[in-house]
Design an enzyme around this catalytic site. Structure first.
Site, PDB file in Angstrom:
ATOM      1  N   LYS A  93      -6.177  -1.099  -2.144  1.00 26.65           N
ATOM      2  CA  LYS A  93      -5.623  -0.952  -0.791  1.00 26.65           C
ATOM      3  C   LYS A  93      -4.850   0.339  -0.733  1.00 26.65           C
ATOM      4  O   LYS A  93      -3.999   0.607  -1.598  1.00 26.65           O
ATOM      5  CB  LYS A  93      -4.679  -2.142  -0.499  1.00 26.65           C
ATOM      6  CG  LYS A  93      -4.098  -2.098   0.893  1.00 26.65           C
ATOM      7  CD  LYS A  93      -5.053  -2.667   1.921  1.00 26.65           C
ATOM      8  CE  LYS A  93      -4.728  -2.272   3.341  1.00 26.65           C
ATOM      9  NZ  LYS A  93      -5.281  -0.941   3.730  1.00 26.65           N
ATOM     10  N   GLN A 114       0.614   4.170  -4.980  1.00 23.10           N
ATOM     11  CA  GLN A 114       0.249   3.037  -4.122  1.00 23.10           C
ATOM     12  C   GLN A 114       0.172   1.737  -4.916  1.00 23.10           C
ATOM     13  O   GLN A 114       0.546   0.670  -4.420  1.00 23.10           O
ATOM     14  CB  GLN A 114      -1.114   3.329  -3.464  1.00 23.10           C
ATOM     15  CG  GLN A 114      -1.443   2.445  -2.285  1.00 23.10           C
ATOM     16  CD  GLN A 114      -0.841   2.947  -0.989  1.00 23.10           C
ATOM     17  OE1 GLN A 114      -0.914   4.124  -0.678  1.00 23.10           O
ATOM     18  NE2 GLN A 114      -0.242   2.064  -0.220  1.00 23.10           N
ATOM     19  N   LYS A 117       3.697   0.531  -5.299  1.00 26.28           N
ATOM     20  CA  LYS A 117       4.225   0.209  -3.970  1.00 26.28           C
ATOM     21  C   LYS A 117       3.670  -1.133  -3.494  1.00 26.28           C
ATOM     22  O   LYS A 117       4.403  -2.009  -3.031  1.00 26.28           O
ATOM     23  CB  LYS A 117       3.806   1.317  -2.997  1.00 26.28           C
ATOM     24  CG  LYS A 117       4.309   1.131  -1.584  1.00 26.28           C
ATOM     25  CD  LYS A 117       3.578   2.005  -0.567  1.00 26.28           C
ATOM     26  CE  LYS A 117       3.465   3.454  -0.975  1.00 26.28           C
ATOM     27  NZ  LYS A 117       3.139   4.340   0.179  1.00 26.28           N
ATOM     28  N   LYS A 129      -6.586   5.014  -2.994  1.00 25.75           N
ATOM     29  CA  LYS A 129      -6.324   6.058  -2.000  1.00 25.75           C
ATOM     30  C   LYS A 129      -7.574   6.884  -1.834  1.00 25.75           C
ATOM     31  O   LYS A 129      -8.391   6.961  -2.758  1.00 25.75           O
ATOM     32  CB  LYS A 129      -5.179   6.964  -2.474  1.00 25.75           C
ATOM     33  CG  LYS A 129      -4.475   7.690  -1.344  1.00 25.75           C
ATOM     34  CD  LYS A 129      -3.415   6.816  -0.721  1.00 25.75           C
ATOM     35  CE  LYS A 129      -2.753   7.459   0.471  1.00 25.75           C
ATOM     36  NZ  LYS A 129      -1.542   6.696   0.847  1.00 25.75           N
ATOM     37  N   GLY A 168      -5.034   4.281   7.310  1.00 24.76           N
ATOM     38  CA  GLY A 168      -4.734   5.674   7.619  1.00 24.76           C
ATOM     39  C   GLY A 168      -3.708   6.274   6.671  1.00 24.76           C
ATOM     40  O   GLY A 168      -3.109   5.589   5.841  1.00 24.76           O
ATOM     41  N   ASP A 169      -3.545   7.572   6.778  1.00 25.01           N
ATOM     42  CA  ASP A 169      -2.485   8.332   6.107  1.00 25.01           C
ATOM     43  C   ASP A 169      -2.401   9.633   6.914  1.00 25.01           C
ATOM     44  O   ASP A 169      -2.811   9.636   8.090  1.00 25.01           O
ATOM     45  CB  ASP A 169      -2.853   8.564   4.624  1.00 25.01           C
ATOM     46  CG  ASP A 169      -1.662   9.026   3.784  1.00 25.01           C
ATOM     47  OD1 ASP A 169      -0.865   8.181   3.371  1.00 25.01           O
ATOM     48  OD2 ASP A 169      -1.515  10.254   3.559  1.00 25.01           O
ATOM     49  N   THR A 213       5.671   1.655   9.071  1.00 25.36           N
ATOM     50  CA  THR A 213       6.217   2.482   7.987  1.00 25.36           C
ATOM     51  C   THR A 213       7.610   2.987   8.371  1.00 25.36           C
ATOM     52  O   THR A 213       8.564   2.883   7.587  1.00 25.36           O
ATOM     53  CB  THR A 213       5.276   3.661   7.643  1.00 25.36           C
ATOM     54  OG1 THR A 213       3.953   3.159   7.517  1.00 25.36           O
ATOM     55  CG2 THR A 213       5.691   4.334   6.355  1.00 25.36           C
ATOM     56  N   ASN A 244       3.339   9.910  12.564  1.00 29.39           N
ATOM     57  CA  ASN A 244       3.544   8.476  12.773  1.00 29.39           C
ATOM     58  C   ASN A 244       4.810   7.959  12.085  1.00 29.39           C
ATOM     59  O   ASN A 244       5.593   7.219  12.692  1.00 29.39           O
ATOM     60  CB  ASN A 244       2.286   7.744  12.262  1.00 29.39           C
ATOM     61  CG  ASN A 244       2.484   6.263  12.188  1.00 29.39           C
ATOM     62  OD1 ASN A 244       2.957   5.753  11.181  1.00 29.39           O
ATOM     63  ND2 ASN A 244       2.157   5.576  13.262  1.00 29.39           N
ATOM     64  N   SER A 381      -0.139  -3.743   6.715  1.00 30.99           N
ATOM     65  CA  SER A 381      -1.601  -3.758   6.552  1.00 30.99           C
ATOM     66  C   SER A 381      -2.039  -5.071   5.909  1.00 30.99           C
ATOM     67  O   SER A 381      -3.057  -5.657   6.291  1.00 30.99           O
ATOM     68  CB  SER A 381      -2.061  -2.603   5.663  1.00 30.99           C
ATOM     69  OG  SER A 381      -2.181  -1.409   6.399  1.00 30.99           O
TER      70      SER A 381
END
Ligand code: GLU
Length: 449
Positions: A93, A114, A117, A129, A168-169, A213, A244, A381
Protein backbone atom coordinates in the site's frame (compact mmCIF):
# COMPACT_ATOMS: atom_id res chain seq x y z
CA UNK A 1 22.57 11.59 18.25
CA UNK A 2 22.69 7.78 18.02
CA UNK A 3 25.01 6.09 15.58
CA UNK A 4 24.34 2.77 13.89
CA UNK A 5 25.10 -0.12 16.27
CA UNK A 6 28.25 -1.92 15.14
CA UNK A 7 26.34 -5.20 14.73
CA UNK A 8 24.21 -3.44 12.11
CA UNK A 9 27.06 -1.75 10.23
CA UNK A 10 27.66 -4.67 7.83
CA UNK A 11 23.96 -4.60 6.97
CA UNK A 12 24.15 -0.88 6.21
CA UNK A 13 27.29 -1.42 4.10
CA UNK A 14 25.39 -4.00 2.07
CA UNK A 15 22.53 -1.56 1.54
CA UNK A 16 25.01 1.07 0.31
CA UNK A 17 26.71 -1.40 -2.04
CA UNK A 18 23.54 -2.95 -3.41
CA UNK A 19 21.80 0.40 -3.96
CA UNK A 20 24.73 2.50 -5.15
CA UNK A 21 24.00 6.20 -5.63
CA UNK A 22 20.49 6.06 -4.15
CA UNK A 23 21.18 8.71 -1.51
CA UNK A 24 17.62 9.25 -0.30
CA UNK A 25 17.21 5.51 0.24
CA UNK A 26 20.50 5.40 2.17
CA UNK A 27 19.30 8.31 4.33
CA UNK A 28 15.99 6.62 5.16
CA UNK A 29 17.65 3.30 6.03
CA UNK A 30 20.36 4.95 8.12
CA UNK A 31 17.78 6.81 10.18
CA UNK A 32 15.89 3.60 10.98
CA UNK A 33 19.03 1.55 11.72
CA UNK A 34 20.23 4.28 14.11
CA UNK A 35 17.11 3.65 16.18
CA UNK A 36 17.52 -0.12 16.40
CA UNK A 37 20.52 -0.56 18.73
CA UNK A 38 18.43 -1.13 21.86
CA UNK A 39 15.97 -3.33 19.94
CA UNK A 40 18.58 -5.85 18.83
CA UNK A 41 20.05 -5.92 22.35
CA UNK A 42 16.61 -7.09 23.50
CA UNK A 43 15.89 -9.26 20.44
CA UNK A 44 19.18 -10.74 19.16
CA UNK A 45 17.08 -13.13 17.06
CA UNK A 46 16.26 -10.26 14.69
CA UNK A 47 19.94 -10.17 13.69
CA UNK A 48 20.41 -13.96 13.78
CA UNK A 49 17.38 -14.46 11.52
CA UNK A 50 18.51 -11.77 9.06
CA UNK A 51 15.28 -9.85 9.63
CA UNK A 52 16.88 -6.47 9.24
CA UNK A 53 18.58 -7.39 5.93
CA UNK A 54 15.28 -8.76 4.67
CA UNK A 55 13.36 -5.64 5.68
CA UNK A 56 15.89 -3.42 3.84
CA UNK A 57 15.46 -5.37 0.59
CA UNK A 58 12.22 -4.77 -1.37
CA UNK A 59 10.20 -7.90 -2.12
CA UNK A 60 9.79 -6.87 -5.77
CA UNK A 61 10.81 -3.92 -7.97
CA UNK A 62 9.08 -3.25 -11.28
CA UNK A 63 10.43 -0.75 -13.83
CA UNK A 64 8.62 -0.22 -17.11
CA UNK A 65 8.31 1.95 -20.22
CA UNK A 66 5.36 4.32 -20.56
CA UNK A 67 4.88 5.45 -24.18
CA UNK A 68 2.15 8.04 -24.84
CA UNK A 69 1.19 10.63 -27.46
CA UNK A 70 1.15 14.35 -26.58
CA UNK A 71 -1.25 16.98 -27.93
CA UNK A 72 1.08 17.72 -30.86
CA UNK A 73 1.01 14.09 -31.95
CA UNK A 74 4.56 13.53 -30.69
CA UNK A 75 5.42 10.23 -28.99
CA UNK A 76 6.74 10.69 -25.46
CA UNK A 77 8.48 8.10 -23.29
CA UNK A 78 8.52 8.05 -19.50
CA UNK A 79 9.72 5.52 -16.99
CA UNK A 80 7.29 3.88 -14.56
CA UNK A 81 8.10 2.30 -11.21
CA UNK A 82 6.40 0.19 -8.58
CA UNK A 83 8.42 -1.00 -5.59
CA UNK A 84 6.50 -3.63 -3.64
CA UNK A 85 8.47 -3.30 -0.47
CA UNK A 86 6.92 -5.43 2.22
CA UNK A 87 3.69 -7.42 2.49
CA UNK A 88 4.09 -8.92 5.98
CA UNK A 89 1.18 -6.92 7.41
CA UNK A 90 -1.10 -6.71 4.38
CA UNK A 91 -1.20 -5.95 0.65
CA UNK A 92 1.42 -3.47 -0.57
CA UNK A 93 0.00 0.00 0.00
CA UNK A 94 1.36 3.38 -0.95
CA UNK A 95 0.97 6.19 -3.42
CA UNK A 96 2.10 6.95 -6.96
CA UNK A 97 4.22 10.06 -7.50
CA UNK A 98 4.44 11.91 -10.84
CA UNK A 99 7.43 14.26 -10.75
CA UNK A 100 10.54 14.71 -12.92
CA UNK A 101 12.76 13.90 -9.90
CA UNK A 102 11.36 10.37 -9.60
CA UNK A 103 13.88 7.55 -9.97
CA UNK A 104 14.26 4.11 -8.41
CA UNK A 105 16.11 5.47 -5.34
CA UNK A 106 13.35 7.96 -4.55
CA UNK A 107 10.64 5.30 -4.91
CA UNK A 108 12.65 2.89 -2.76
CA UNK A 109 13.08 5.43 0.05
CA UNK A 110 9.37 6.20 -0.07
CA UNK A 111 8.44 2.50 -0.07
CA UNK A 112 10.75 1.80 2.86
CA UNK A 113 9.26 4.66 4.90
CA UNK A 114 5.77 3.61 3.89
CA UNK A 115 6.30 0.11 5.30
CA UNK A 116 6.88 1.45 8.83
CA UNK A 117 4.29 4.21 8.50
CA UNK A 118 1.65 1.70 7.50
CA UNK A 119 2.63 -0.57 10.39
CA UNK A 120 2.18 2.40 12.75
CA UNK A 121 -1.43 2.87 11.63
CA UNK A 122 -2.22 -0.51 13.22
CA UNK A 123 -4.25 -1.39 10.10
CA UNK A 124 -3.60 -4.40 7.81
CA UNK A 125 -1.50 -2.76 5.09
CA UNK A 126 1.99 -3.58 3.82
CA UNK A 127 4.29 -1.01 2.18
CA UNK A 128 4.88 -0.02 -1.43
CA UNK A 129 5.37 3.04 -3.61
CA UNK A 130 5.41 3.87 -7.28
CA UNK A 131 5.29 6.60 -9.85
CA UNK A 132 6.97 8.06 -12.86
CA UNK A 133 9.41 10.76 -13.95
CA UNK A 134 6.48 12.26 -15.92
CA UNK A 135 6.13 16.02 -15.35
CA UNK A 136 2.43 16.96 -15.21
CA UNK A 137 3.14 20.71 -15.20
CA UNK A 138 1.63 22.40 -18.25
CA UNK A 139 0.06 19.19 -19.56
CA UNK A 140 -3.56 19.20 -20.75
CA UNK A 141 -6.25 16.96 -19.26
CA UNK A 142 -6.08 14.85 -22.42
CA UNK A 143 -2.33 14.35 -22.07
CA UNK A 144 -2.67 13.45 -18.38
CA UNK A 145 -5.39 10.93 -19.26
CA UNK A 146 -3.41 9.26 -22.05
CA UNK A 147 -0.35 9.06 -19.82
CA UNK A 148 -2.36 7.49 -16.96
CA UNK A 149 -3.96 5.00 -19.35
CA UNK A 150 -0.59 3.94 -20.74
CA UNK A 151 0.86 3.57 -17.24
CA UNK A 152 -2.05 1.35 -16.21
CA UNK A 153 -1.62 -0.95 -19.22
CA UNK A 154 1.51 -2.26 -17.49
CA UNK A 155 0.64 -1.63 -13.84
CA UNK A 156 -2.76 -3.36 -13.80
CA UNK A 157 -1.27 -6.86 -13.86
CA UNK A 158 0.57 -6.16 -10.59
CA UNK A 159 -2.41 -4.80 -8.66
CA UNK A 160 -5.22 -6.39 -6.69
CA UNK A 161 -7.28 -5.84 -3.57
CA UNK A 162 -5.19 -8.53 -1.84
CA UNK A 163 -1.92 -7.77 -3.66
CA UNK A 164 -1.11 -4.10 -4.17
CA UNK A 165 -3.28 -1.00 -3.73
CA UNK A 166 -1.81 2.32 -4.97
CA UNK A 167 -3.12 5.82 -4.22
CA UNK A 168 -1.95 9.38 -4.87
CA UNK A 169 1.17 11.29 -3.86
CA UNK A 170 2.87 14.37 -5.37
CA UNK A 171 1.37 15.04 -8.82
CA UNK A 172 -1.37 12.42 -8.42
CA UNK A 173 -4.78 13.52 -7.13
CA UNK A 174 -8.45 12.75 -7.75
CA UNK A 175 -8.23 13.46 -11.50
CA UNK A 176 -5.34 11.03 -12.06
CA UNK A 177 -6.84 8.32 -9.81
CA UNK A 178 -10.06 8.57 -11.86
CA UNK A 179 -8.18 8.03 -15.16
CA UNK A 180 -6.19 5.15 -13.64
CA UNK A 181 -9.29 3.46 -12.20
CA UNK A 182 -11.24 3.79 -15.45
CA UNK A 183 -8.43 2.17 -17.41
CA UNK A 184 -8.06 -0.67 -14.87
CA UNK A 185 -11.79 -1.35 -15.16
CA UNK A 186 -11.61 -1.52 -18.97
CA UNK A 187 -8.58 -3.78 -18.98
CA UNK A 188 -9.97 -6.27 -16.48
CA UNK A 189 -13.72 -5.94 -17.09
CA UNK A 190 -14.15 -5.79 -13.33
CA UNK A 191 -15.28 -3.02 -10.98
CA UNK A 192 -12.83 -3.76 -8.19
CA UNK A 193 -13.16 -0.69 -6.00
CA UNK A 194 -10.45 -1.88 -3.61
CA UNK A 195 -7.54 -1.74 -6.10
CA UNK A 196 -6.96 2.01 -5.70
CA UNK A 197 -7.66 4.53 -2.96
CA UNK A 198 -8.19 8.26 -3.15
CA UNK A 199 -11.07 7.58 -5.55
CA UNK A 200 -13.85 10.10 -6.19
CA UNK A 201 -16.80 9.87 -3.79
CA UNK A 202 -19.20 9.00 -6.59
CA UNK A 203 -17.43 5.74 -7.48
CA UNK A 204 -16.21 4.30 -4.17
CA UNK A 205 -13.97 6.91 -2.54
CA UNK A 206 -13.99 7.68 1.16
CA UNK A 207 -15.15 10.90 2.73
CA UNK A 208 -12.28 12.74 4.48
CA UNK A 209 -9.60 10.96 2.40
CA UNK A 210 -8.65 14.20 0.60
CA UNK A 211 -8.29 16.05 3.89
CA UNK A 212 -6.79 13.16 5.85
CA UNK A 213 -3.02 13.72 5.63
CA UNK A 214 -3.24 17.40 6.59
CA UNK A 215 -5.89 16.88 9.27
CA UNK A 216 -3.97 13.94 10.70
CA UNK A 217 -0.77 15.99 10.86
CA UNK A 218 -2.53 18.63 12.93
CA UNK A 219 -4.03 16.01 15.29
CA UNK A 220 -0.52 14.64 15.79
CA UNK A 221 1.04 18.06 16.49
CA UNK A 222 -1.80 18.87 18.86
CA UNK A 223 -1.06 15.69 20.83
CA UNK A 224 2.68 16.46 21.02
CA UNK A 225 1.97 19.97 22.31
CA UNK A 226 -0.77 18.83 24.73
CA UNK A 227 1.64 16.36 26.33
CA UNK A 228 3.79 19.40 27.19
CA UNK A 229 0.76 21.37 28.37
CA UNK A 230 0.82 23.69 25.34
CA UNK A 231 -2.26 24.73 23.34
CA UNK A 232 -2.22 25.12 19.53
CA UNK A 233 -4.58 28.10 19.76
CA UNK A 234 -2.95 31.43 18.83
CA UNK A 235 0.28 29.80 17.68
CA UNK A 236 2.05 31.19 14.60
CA UNK A 237 2.44 28.38 12.12
CA UNK A 238 4.46 28.07 8.92
CA UNK A 239 3.44 25.33 6.48
CA UNK A 240 5.65 24.77 3.44
CA UNK A 241 4.12 23.58 0.19
CA UNK A 242 0.65 24.39 -1.14
CA UNK A 243 -0.55 21.01 -2.36
CA UNK A 244 -3.05 18.62 -0.85
CA UNK A 245 -1.16 18.12 2.44
CA UNK A 246 -0.45 21.83 3.01
CA UNK A 247 -3.97 23.01 2.16
CA UNK A 248 -5.76 20.72 4.60
CA UNK A 249 -3.10 21.28 7.25
CA UNK A 250 -3.84 25.01 7.02
CA UNK A 251 -7.58 24.30 7.22
CA UNK A 252 -7.27 22.23 10.42
CA UNK A 253 -4.74 24.53 12.11
CA UNK A 254 -7.19 27.38 11.59
CA UNK A 255 -10.00 25.26 13.09
CA UNK A 256 -7.81 24.67 16.16
CA UNK A 257 -7.39 28.44 16.54
CA UNK A 258 -3.82 28.64 15.22
CA UNK A 259 -2.73 31.09 12.53
CA UNK A 260 -0.84 29.98 9.41
CA UNK A 261 1.13 32.94 8.13
CA UNK A 262 3.21 31.41 5.33
CA UNK A 263 3.17 28.71 2.66
CA UNK A 264 5.11 28.05 -0.54
CA UNK A 265 5.64 26.27 -3.84
CA UNK A 266 8.83 25.30 -5.64
CA UNK A 267 9.32 28.88 -6.93
CA UNK A 268 9.01 30.82 -3.68
CA UNK A 269 6.94 31.57 -0.60
CA UNK A 270 4.20 33.96 0.52
CA UNK A 271 3.71 35.57 3.91
CA UNK A 272 0.35 36.94 5.02
CA UNK A 273 0.40 38.18 8.61
CA UNK A 274 -3.40 38.29 8.65
CA UNK A 275 -3.39 34.52 8.20
CA UNK A 276 -3.49 32.70 4.84
CA UNK A 277 -6.85 33.16 3.10
CA UNK A 278 -7.72 29.51 2.53
CA UNK A 279 -10.51 30.04 0.00
CA UNK A 280 -8.15 32.10 -2.14
CA UNK A 281 -5.38 29.51 -1.81
CA UNK A 282 -7.76 26.70 -2.82
CA UNK A 283 -8.97 28.70 -5.82
CA UNK A 284 -5.39 29.27 -7.00
CA UNK A 285 -4.02 25.76 -6.40
CA UNK A 286 -7.00 23.42 -6.78
CA UNK A 287 -9.16 25.21 -9.36
CA UNK A 288 -6.76 27.29 -11.47
CA UNK A 289 -3.66 25.12 -10.87
CA UNK A 290 -1.50 28.25 -10.79
CA UNK A 291 1.64 29.37 -8.93
CA UNK A 292 1.56 30.63 -5.35
CA UNK A 293 2.86 34.07 -6.46
CA UNK A 294 -0.68 34.70 -7.76
CA UNK A 295 -1.86 34.91 -4.14
CA UNK A 296 -0.24 38.31 -3.60
CA UNK A 297 -1.77 39.74 -6.82
CA UNK A 298 -5.26 38.51 -5.96
CA UNK A 299 -5.14 39.35 -2.25
CA UNK A 300 -4.34 42.98 -3.00
CA UNK A 301 -2.79 44.18 0.27
CA UNK A 302 -1.07 42.70 3.30
CA UNK A 303 0.76 39.77 1.69
CA UNK A 304 4.19 39.55 0.11
CA UNK A 305 5.98 37.04 -2.08
CA UNK A 306 9.64 36.04 -1.89
CA UNK A 307 11.15 34.28 -4.86
CA UNK A 308 13.70 31.63 -3.90
CA UNK A 309 14.81 32.37 -0.30
CA UNK A 310 13.85 30.10 2.59
CA UNK A 311 10.38 29.98 4.11
CA UNK A 312 12.07 28.76 7.31
CA UNK A 313 13.43 32.26 7.91
CA UNK A 314 9.87 33.34 8.78
CA UNK A 315 9.64 33.35 12.62
CA UNK A 316 7.03 30.89 13.94
CA UNK A 317 6.05 28.72 16.93
CA UNK A 318 5.25 25.63 14.86
CA UNK A 319 6.85 24.56 11.55
CA UNK A 320 5.18 21.95 9.34
CA UNK A 321 7.30 21.07 6.28
CA UNK A 322 4.75 19.68 3.81
CA UNK A 323 6.37 20.07 0.38
CA UNK A 324 8.97 17.38 -0.41
CA UNK A 325 12.03 15.42 0.76
CA UNK A 326 15.04 17.30 2.16
CA UNK A 327 13.41 20.72 1.80
CA UNK A 328 14.56 21.79 5.27
CA UNK A 329 18.34 21.66 5.79
CA UNK A 330 20.70 22.32 8.73
CA UNK A 331 20.79 26.09 8.10
CA UNK A 332 16.99 26.22 8.02
CA UNK A 333 16.83 24.31 11.31
CA UNK A 334 19.31 26.75 12.89
CA UNK A 335 17.22 29.67 11.71
CA UNK A 336 13.98 28.16 13.09
CA UNK A 337 15.65 27.41 16.45
CA UNK A 338 17.09 30.94 16.65
CA UNK A 339 13.60 32.33 16.05
CA UNK A 340 12.11 30.28 18.91
CA UNK A 341 10.28 27.42 17.17
CA UNK A 342 8.74 25.01 19.73
CA UNK A 343 7.55 22.14 17.49
CA UNK A 344 8.37 20.80 14.03
CA UNK A 345 6.34 18.02 12.44
CA UNK A 346 6.71 16.48 8.99
CA UNK A 347 3.74 16.61 6.59
CA UNK A 348 5.81 15.55 3.57
CA UNK A 349 7.91 12.37 3.48
CA UNK A 350 11.41 12.98 4.95
CA UNK A 351 11.33 16.78 4.42
CA UNK A 352 13.96 17.36 7.10
CA UNK A 353 17.56 16.48 6.22
CA UNK A 354 19.35 14.32 8.83
CA UNK A 355 21.37 17.32 10.04
CA UNK A 356 18.16 19.30 10.67
CA UNK A 357 16.61 16.44 12.68
CA UNK A 358 19.78 16.22 14.77
CA UNK A 359 19.74 19.97 15.47
CA UNK A 360 16.07 19.94 16.52
CA UNK A 361 16.63 17.01 18.84
CA UNK A 362 19.76 18.55 20.40
CA UNK A 363 17.84 21.79 20.99
CA UNK A 364 15.05 19.83 22.74
CA UNK A 365 12.43 20.87 20.19
CA UNK A 366 9.39 18.62 19.76
CA UNK A 367 9.90 16.75 16.52
CA UNK A 368 7.26 14.59 14.79
CA UNK A 369 8.75 12.33 12.08
CA UNK A 370 6.80 11.80 8.86
CA UNK A 371 6.12 8.11 9.28
CA UNK A 372 4.08 8.93 12.37
CA UNK A 373 2.91 12.50 11.75
CA UNK A 374 1.69 12.11 8.14
CA UNK A 375 0.23 8.60 8.49
CA UNK A 376 -3.34 9.95 8.47
CA UNK A 377 -3.52 9.84 4.67
CA UNK A 378 -2.69 6.20 4.28
CA UNK A 379 -4.70 5.31 7.40
CA UNK A 380 -7.77 6.81 5.75
CA UNK A 381 -6.88 4.90 2.58
CA UNK A 382 -7.13 1.74 4.70
CA UNK A 383 -10.54 2.99 5.89
CA UNK A 384 -11.50 3.43 2.22
CA UNK A 385 -10.49 -0.21 1.62
CA UNK A 386 -12.68 -1.25 4.57
CA UNK A 387 -15.67 0.60 3.14
CA UNK A 388 -15.06 -0.92 -0.31
CA UNK A 389 -14.79 -4.44 1.12
CA UNK A 390 -18.09 -4.07 2.96
CA UNK A 391 -19.71 -2.07 0.11
CA UNK A 392 -20.42 0.63 2.66
CA UNK A 393 -19.94 4.40 2.81
CA UNK A 394 -19.46 6.25 6.07
CA UNK A 395 -20.27 9.86 6.93
CA UNK A 396 -17.57 12.52 7.05
CA UNK A 397 -17.96 12.76 10.84
CA UNK A 398 -17.56 9.04 11.39
CA UNK A 399 -14.52 8.80 9.11
CA UNK A 400 -12.84 11.83 10.65
CA UNK A 401 -13.51 10.55 14.17
CA UNK A 402 -11.74 7.30 13.25
CA UNK A 403 -8.83 9.25 11.74
CA UNK A 404 -8.50 11.34 14.90
CA UNK A 405 -8.50 8.22 17.09
CA UNK A 406 -5.85 6.55 14.89
CA UNK A 407 -3.59 9.63 15.09
CA UNK A 408 -3.92 9.77 18.87
CA UNK A 409 -3.02 6.10 19.09
CA UNK A 410 0.00 6.53 16.81
CA UNK A 411 1.16 9.44 18.96
CA UNK A 412 0.73 7.49 22.18
CA UNK A 413 2.40 4.34 20.79
CA UNK A 414 5.45 6.38 19.70
CA UNK A 415 5.62 8.29 22.98
CA UNK A 416 5.25 5.10 25.07
CA UNK A 417 7.89 3.21 23.06
CA UNK A 418 10.34 6.11 23.35
CA UNK A 419 9.83 6.08 27.10
CA UNK A 420 10.23 2.28 27.36
CA UNK A 421 13.54 2.55 25.50
CA UNK A 422 14.80 5.30 27.82
CA UNK A 423 14.40 8.23 25.43
CA UNK A 424 11.23 10.07 26.50
CA UNK A 425 9.98 12.58 23.94
CA UNK A 426 12.06 11.08 21.11
CA UNK A 427 9.34 10.43 18.54
CA UNK A 428 11.90 9.42 15.88
CA UNK A 429 13.06 6.52 18.02
CA UNK A 430 9.50 5.71 19.10
CA UNK A 431 8.15 5.62 15.54
CA UNK A 432 11.05 3.65 14.08
CA UNK A 433 11.00 1.02 16.83
CA UNK A 434 7.22 0.60 16.95
CA UNK A 435 6.91 0.26 13.17
CA UNK A 436 9.96 -1.98 12.83
CA UNK A 437 8.95 -4.40 15.60
CA UNK A 438 5.46 -4.90 14.12
CA UNK A 439 6.86 -5.77 10.69
CA UNK A 440 9.65 -7.93 12.16
CA UNK A 441 7.26 -9.90 14.40
CA UNK A 442 4.90 -10.63 11.49
CA UNK A 443 7.79 -11.78 9.28
CA UNK A 444 9.20 -13.88 12.11
CA UNK A 445 5.85 -15.66 12.47
CA UNK A 446 5.85 -16.51 8.75
CA UNK A 447 9.25 -18.21 8.58
CA UNK A 448 11.85 -17.40 5.94
CA UNK A 449 9.96 -15.01 3.68
N1 GLU B 1 1.15 9.07 -0.56
C1 GLU B 1 0.61 9.00 0.77
C2 GLU B 1 1.71 8.69 1.76
O1 GLU B 1 2.83 9.09 1.57
C3 GLU B 1 -0.62 8.11 0.88
C4 GLU B 1 -0.49 6.70 0.42
C5 GLU B 1 -1.80 5.91 0.38
O2 GLU B 1 -2.83 6.44 0.71
O3 GLU B 1 -1.70 4.72 0.01
O4 GLU B 1 1.50 8.10 2.80
Amino acid sequence: MPRIDEKLLPIFDDVLRRNAGETEFHQAVEEVLESLGAVIAKHPEYVDNALIERICEPERQIIFRIPWVDDKGQIQINRGFRVQFNSALGPYKGGLRFHPSVNIGIIKFLGFEQTFKNALTGLPIGGGKGGSDFNPRGRSDGEIMRFCQSLMIELHRHLGEYTDVPAGDIGVGAREIGFLFGQYKRLTNRFEAGILTGKGLIYGGSRARTEATGYGLVYFVDQMLKRKGIDLADKRVVVSGSGNVAIYTIEKITEFGGKVIACSDSSGYIVDEAGIDLDLLKEIKLVRRERIAEYVQLKGTGAYYTEQGSIWDVPCDVALPSATQNELNGNDATSLIRNGVMAVSEGANMPCASEAVRLFQEAGILFGPAKAANAGGVATSALEMQQNASRDSWTFEETEARLAAIMRRIHDDCADTAETYGAPGNYVLGANITGFVRVAEAMQAMGVI
